[in-house]
Design an enzyme around this catalytic site. Structure first.
Site, PDB file in Angstrom:
ATOM      1  N   SER A   1     -54.137 -12.439  -1.430  1.00  0.00           N
ATOM      2  CA  SER A   1     -53.705 -11.057  -1.622  1.00  0.00           C
ATOM      3  C   SER A   1     -52.181 -11.010  -1.584  1.00  0.00           C
ATOM      4  O   SER A   1     -51.540 -11.869  -0.960  1.00  0.00           O
ATOM      5  CB  SER A   1     -54.271 -10.173  -0.506  1.00  0.00           C
ATOM      6  OG  SER A   1     -53.668  -8.903  -0.498  1.00  0.00           O
TER       7      SER A   1
ATOM      8  N   TYR B   1     -55.467  -8.145   8.969  1.00  0.00           N
ATOM      9  CA  TYR B   1     -55.975  -8.401   7.618  1.00  0.00           C
ATOM     10  C   TYR B   1     -55.021  -9.292   6.845  1.00  0.00           C
ATOM     11  O   TYR B   1     -55.438 -10.269   6.207  1.00  0.00           O
ATOM     12  CB  TYR B   1     -56.203  -7.096   6.847  1.00  0.00           C
ATOM     13  CG  TYR B   1     -56.569  -7.362   5.407  1.00  0.00           C
ATOM     14  CD1 TYR B   1     -57.835  -7.857   5.072  1.00  0.00           C
ATOM     15  CD2 TYR B   1     -55.642  -7.169   4.379  1.00  0.00           C
ATOM     16  CE1 TYR B   1     -58.168  -8.145   3.754  1.00  0.00           C
ATOM     17  CE2 TYR B   1     -55.976  -7.457   3.063  1.00  0.00           C
ATOM     18  CZ  TYR B   1     -57.226  -7.937   2.751  1.00  0.00           C
ATOM     19  OH  TYR B   1     -57.559  -8.234   1.450  1.00  0.00           O
TER      20      TYR B   1
END
Length: 334
Positions: free
Chosen positions: A129, A154
């Site tokens: 990501s 995250y």
């Protein structure tokens, strides 16, 4: 590359999720019949509504189960792996970091370990990501300029998965590449707490859209159909010069939360004042990435502007909400 996918033995984790569903559809349309890993049901999603299960080989399972991942890769003679499975909600990662680390980190090393043990695997694409980059002053993120230095749960989980993939290439010469996507949006995202679907849902029901904190945080929003095409092109063009490399899949066009809400409101013809609420506050304020490397290396660039993608996205959600309303009406009548 017209016949590239005809005889490929493809394995996709997280296949009935948001990105997974669009990737499955993209590959099926190009001749693949992938083996897909489904961890839990996603009722109402693209995978279900478009009947993609009938065009794939569905395996129920969990990427945290190394034995099962070994069995799938070997028994199906897998040569191409897309590892998309992840816990992808930032607030959930803060509330339960251990579960996020297990799914996103352990799940990644299990997939790579299974691939390492199989001589038939020729290409692996691991979804990281843009959040793996962490906080930087000088943007956009560029693959060979910005180091990975995430801090929140995250983001850290994606950084770890990213580095583990790089490590398996460096230590074991595994044919793996990494993608770092911006914020995905488009038809079929049923995680309605994400900004785009949540805003559409609120406005559809004539409720105020939600701005968390100040609304000034900036993100890179990339249309899901463009991302699925990028994943396909990456595998088709992949050779030894790609191994161990990372590629941004993004637009390079930053938008603030307030701008996104305003654009959705305009497209939906709604004029409802947003409601501001407080959150954990544990997010990176500014994130957007350059896709120059992807464009130069395998010829990908986004096809949809944000407004073009929004039109398709809003149309899907309105139809979805209307369908749900009809189902509830029928249920009440019974």
């Amino acid at each position: 590359m017209e016949n590239f996918w005809n005889n490929k033995k493809v394995f996709i984790t997280g296949a009935n999720g948001f990105l997974g569903s669009h990737l499955v559809r993209e590959l099926v349309q190009h001749g693949a019949r992938p083996v897909v890993l489904v961890y839990e049901e996603n009722p109402g999603g693209i995978f279900e509504t478009e009947g993609l299960a009938a065009q794939t080989t569905v395996v129920r399972g969990d990427v945290r189960d190394l034995k099962q991942m070994n069995e799938i890769v070997n028994s199906h003679g897998i040569d191409t792996i897309y590892h998309l499975a992840a816990q992808a909600l930032i607030d959930q990662a803060i509330d339960d970091p251990i579960a996020t680390f297990e799914a996103n980190i352990q799940g990644t090393w299990n997939i790579l370990e299974a691939a390492k043990k199989s001589p038939q695997v020729k290409r692996i694409i691991v979804a990281s990501s843009d959040k793996a980059y962490g906080m930087h002053e000088n943007l956009p993120y560029r693959e060979h300029v910005h180091h990975l230095r995430a801090g929140y749960p995250y983001e850290v989980s994606k950084t770890c998965a990213d580095l583990i993939a790089q490590s398996f290439y460096k230590a074991f010469h595994l044919p793996v590449v990494i993608t770092r996507c911006g914020n995905l949006y488009g038809p079929g995202d049923l995680k309605l707490n994400r900004l785009v679907p949540h805003t559409i849902c609120q406005l559809y029901h004539d409720r105020p859209p939600i701005i968390r904190d100040t609304g000034t945080s900036v993100r890179d929003y990339v249309y899901i159909g463009d991302v699925a095409e990028g994943y396909r092109l990456l595998a088709e063009k992949m050779d030894a010069t790609f191994y161990g490399e990372a590629f941004n899949i993004s637009t390079g066009t930053p938008l603030s939360v307030a701008e996104v809400i305003a654009m959705i409101s305009t497209e939906m013809g709604k004029d409802i004042e947003p409601q501001v609420i407080s959150t954990h506050g544990l997010e990176i304020p500014h994130q957007y990435a350059s896709y120059d490397k992807a464009k130069k290396t395998f010829g990908w660039e986004p096809k949809h502007s944000f407004v073009e993608g929004l039109k398709k996205t809003i149309q899907w959600y309105v139809a979805h909400f209307e369908h749900e309303k009809t189902k509830r009406t029928i249920a009440v009548q019974k």
